[in-house]
Design a protein around this motif. Structure first.
Motif, short mmCIF file in Angstrom:
data_model
loop_
_atom_site.label_atom_id
_atom_site.label_comp_id
_atom_site.label_asym_id
_atom_site.label_seq_id
_atom_site.Cartn_x
_atom_site.Cartn_y
_atom_site.Cartn_z
N GLN A 153 0.81 -1.22 0.00
CA GLN A 153 0.00 0.00 0.00
C GLN A 153 0.84 1.27 0.00
OE1 GLN A 153 -2.59 -0.42 3.38
NE2 GLN A 153 -3.75 -2.09 2.44
N LYS A 154 2.09 1.17 0.40
CA LYS A 154 2.97 2.34 0.44
C LYS A 154 3.39 2.80 -0.95
CE LYS A 154 4.95 1.01 4.93
NZ LYS A 154 6.19 0.55 5.62
N TYR A 155 3.16 1.96 -1.95
CA TYR A 155 3.62 2.26 -3.31
C TYR A 155 2.41 2.62 -4.18
CZ TYR A 155 7.90 0.39 -1.46
OH TYR A 155 9.01 0.19 -0.69
N LYS A 156 2.15 3.93 -4.22
CA LYS A 156 0.93 4.44 -4.86
C LYS A 156 0.83 4.03 -6.33
CE LYS A 156 -1.60 8.72 -5.83
NZ LYS A 156 -1.82 8.38 -7.25
N LEU A 157 1.94 4.11 -7.07
CA LEU A 157 1.90 3.77 -8.49
C LEU A 157 1.51 2.30 -8.69
CD1 LEU A 157 4.92 5.59 -10.19
CD2 LEU A 157 2.49 6.15 -10.31
N LEU A 158 1.98 1.42 -7.82
CA LEU A 158 1.65 0.00 -7.95
C LEU A 158 0.19 -0.25 -7.61
CD1 LEU A 158 4.81 -1.76 -6.45
CD2 LEU A 158 4.29 -1.24 -8.84
N VAL A 159 -0.32 0.45 -6.59
CA VAL A 159 -1.74 0.32 -6.25
C VAL A 159 -2.60 0.83 -7.40
CG1 VAL A 159 -3.56 1.04 -4.67
CG2 VAL A 159 -1.30 0.48 -3.77
N ASP A 160 -2.24 1.98 -7.96
CA ASP A 160 -2.97 2.53 -9.10
C ASP A 160 -2.90 1.59 -10.30
OD1 ASP A 160 -3.58 4.74 -7.58
OD2 ASP A 160 -2.05 6.03 -8.49
N PHE A 161 -1.76 0.96 -10.50
CA PHE A 161 -1.60 -0.01 -11.57
C PHE A 161 -2.58 -1.17 -11.40
CE2 PHE A 161 0.37 -4.18 -12.41
CZ PHE A 161 0.48 -4.14 -13.79
N CYS A 162 -2.70 -1.66 -10.15
CA CYS A 162 -3.63 -2.76 -9.87
C CYS A 162 -5.07 -2.35 -10.15
CB CYS A 162 -3.48 -3.22 -8.43
SG CYS A 162 -1.96 -4.14 -8.10
N VAL A 163 -5.42 -1.15 -9.75
CA VAL A 163 -6.77 -0.65 -10.00
C VAL A 163 -7.04 -0.58 -11.50
CG1 VAL A 163 -8.30 1.35 -9.78
CG2 VAL A 163 -6.91 0.62 -7.84
N PHE A 164 -6.04 -0.10 -12.27
CA PHE A 164 -6.19 0.00 -13.72
C PHE A 164 -6.39 -1.37 -14.36
CE2 PHE A 164 -3.88 -0.48 -17.76
CZ PHE A 164 -4.71 0.28 -18.59
N ILE A 165 -5.53 -2.34 -14.02
CA ILE A 165 -5.64 -3.68 -14.61
C ILE A 165 -6.96 -4.34 -14.21
CG2 ILE A 165 -4.64 -6.01 -14.69
CD1 ILE A 165 -2.99 -3.98 -16.18
N ASP A 166 -7.37 -4.17 -12.96
CA ASP A 166 -8.64 -4.73 -12.51
C ASP A 166 -9.80 -4.13 -13.29
OD1 ASP A 166 -10.43 -6.22 -10.78
OD2 ASP A 166 -10.87 -4.30 -9.81
N ASP A 167 -9.81 -2.82 -13.45
CA ASP A 167 -10.89 -2.15 -14.19
C ASP A 167 -10.92 -2.59 -15.65
OD1 ASP A 167 -11.71 -0.79 -11.96
OD2 ASP A 167 -10.72 1.10 -12.49
N LYS A 168 -9.77 -2.78 -16.24
CA LYS A 168 -9.68 -3.11 -17.67
C LYS A 168 -10.06 -4.56 -17.97
CE LYS A 168 -6.56 -2.70 -21.66
NZ LYS A 168 -7.51 -1.88 -22.45
N TYR A 169 -9.68 -5.48 -17.09
CA TYR A 169 -9.84 -6.90 -17.42
C TYR A 169 -10.78 -7.68 -16.49
CZ TYR A 169 -5.75 -6.03 -20.37
OH TYR A 169 -4.87 -5.53 -21.31
N PHE A 170 -11.02 -7.20 -15.28
CA PHE A 170 -11.79 -8.00 -14.32
C PHE A 170 -13.02 -7.28 -13.75
CE2 PHE A 170 -7.52 -9.75 -14.30
CZ PHE A 170 -7.75 -11.12 -14.35
N GLN A 171 -12.91 -5.99 -13.50
CA GLN A 171 -13.99 -5.18 -12.93
C GLN A 171 -14.50 -5.69 -11.58
OE1 GLN A 171 -14.88 -6.46 -16.45
NE2 GLN A 171 -13.32 -4.96 -16.99
N THR A 172 -13.59 -6.11 -10.70
CA THR A 172 -14.04 -6.57 -9.38
C THR A 172 -14.23 -5.41 -8.41
OG1 THR A 172 -11.82 -6.83 -8.40
CG2 THR A 172 -12.69 -8.68 -9.70
N LYS A 173 -13.51 -4.31 -8.64
CA LYS A 173 -13.60 -3.11 -7.79
C LYS A 173 -13.27 -3.44 -6.33
CE LYS A 173 -15.33 -0.79 -11.32
NZ LYS A 173 -14.55 0.21 -12.06
N GLN A 174 -12.34 -4.36 -6.09
CA GLN A 174 -12.04 -4.78 -4.72
C GLN A 174 -11.10 -3.83 -3.98
OE1 GLN A 174 -11.27 -8.99 -3.81
NE2 GLN A 174 -11.79 -9.47 -5.92
#
Length: 271
Positions: A245-266
């Motif tokens: 969670q300390k790495y904002k770019l990695l968290v944002d990356f996860c949100v982007f990939i989730d939105d693009k391919y999975f849409q779980t919004k977790q």
């Protein structure tokens, strides 16, 4: 020797000639009640990769998926049945798809692909070892989460035998990779260093959402599988998630990939 080489060439030709099967199926443990953190990360990485490739697949959850697997270097999961072929874990599945010329990353030149695979190896090794460590070395996590989930599909006393065997194999793997004698502080340091390396790589392409420009590659799939699983898995000890969670770019990356391919919004983390 020559006969073996000819057989390998024949197998490669057969792999490349056959179309992607409509009934391609990924086998994994049950999501809600059985799958463990390291297995979930590996399975999610493969799902992400297949989605990035645009390849259709079915998912079959089995209580004995690990025992059905042909084997592997770490988790043995997931395994893919594609026609007459079966492959387990991320790298063999990716190699299979590459032989069929259906893989993402074909636009990368050899040097860039070699560089990318160094990052893939780093991410897979560090995150998998950390996930195994927290799941099997941390007593509270093991007693409250790992053992109950791993043994849930087996009756007593088979569940006890299964848990003992699973933990023994996990600890043996940690020992092979020299993680068995680490304390949690050093585990977190390794995870943090890996996150720093990945975030630095992501910063090299500040205007694009993926690690290598505007198209996904293996690294995007493997990084997402592990980071997203760590961020969204609730454990009695959340040290791994708090580190990521300390790495904002990695968290944002996860949100982007989730939105693009999975849409779980977790992921619901405020920065």
């Amino acid at each position: 020797m020559q006969s073996q080489l000819l057989n390998q060439m024949h197998t490669a030709d057969k792999l490349s000639e056959e179309p992607w099967p409509e009934d391609a199926t990924l086998y994994q443990p049950f999501d809600a009640e059985q799958i463990l953190l390291p297995e979930n990360a590996s399975c999610l990485a493969v799902k992400a990769y297949l989605k990035m490739c645009g390849l259709p697949f079915n998912i079959r959850c089995c209580g004995n998926a690990e025992n059905m697997s042909p084997g592997g270097r770490m988790t043995k999961l997931p395994f893919l049945r594609a026609g007459a072929f079966i492959f387990a874990e991320f790298e063999p599945i990716v190699n299979f798809i590459e032989q069929k010329d259906m893989a993402i990353g074909s636009w990368q030149d050899p040097d860039e692909k070699a560089d990318m695979r160094t990052y893939v190896s780093l991410a897979e090794n560090i995150f998998t070892m950390a996930e195994l460590y927290i799941s099997f070395k941390n007593e509270r996590v093991y007693k409250e989460v790992t053992a109950p989930r791993n043994g849930i599909v087996f009756p007593w006393p088979l569940n006890q035998i299964q848990n003992y065997s699973k933990r023994r194999n996990a600890l043996r793997l940690l020992k092979v990779y020299q993680w068995n004698d680490l304390d949690i502080k050093h585990v977190i340091e390794k995870v943090s260093k890996c996150c720093e390396t990945l975030e630095y790589k992501l910063k090299e392409s500040p205007t694009t959402p993926f690690f290598y420009g505007d198209q996904p590659c293996e690294l995007d799939a493997i990084a997402f599988g592990h980071l997203f699983s760590i961020l969204t898995t609730t454990l009695p000890n959340m040290a791994l998630a708090h580190t990521v969670q300390k790495y904002k770019l990695l968290v944002d990356f996860c949100v982007f990939i989730d939105d693009k391919y999975f849409q779980t919004k977790q992921i619901k983390i405020s920065h």
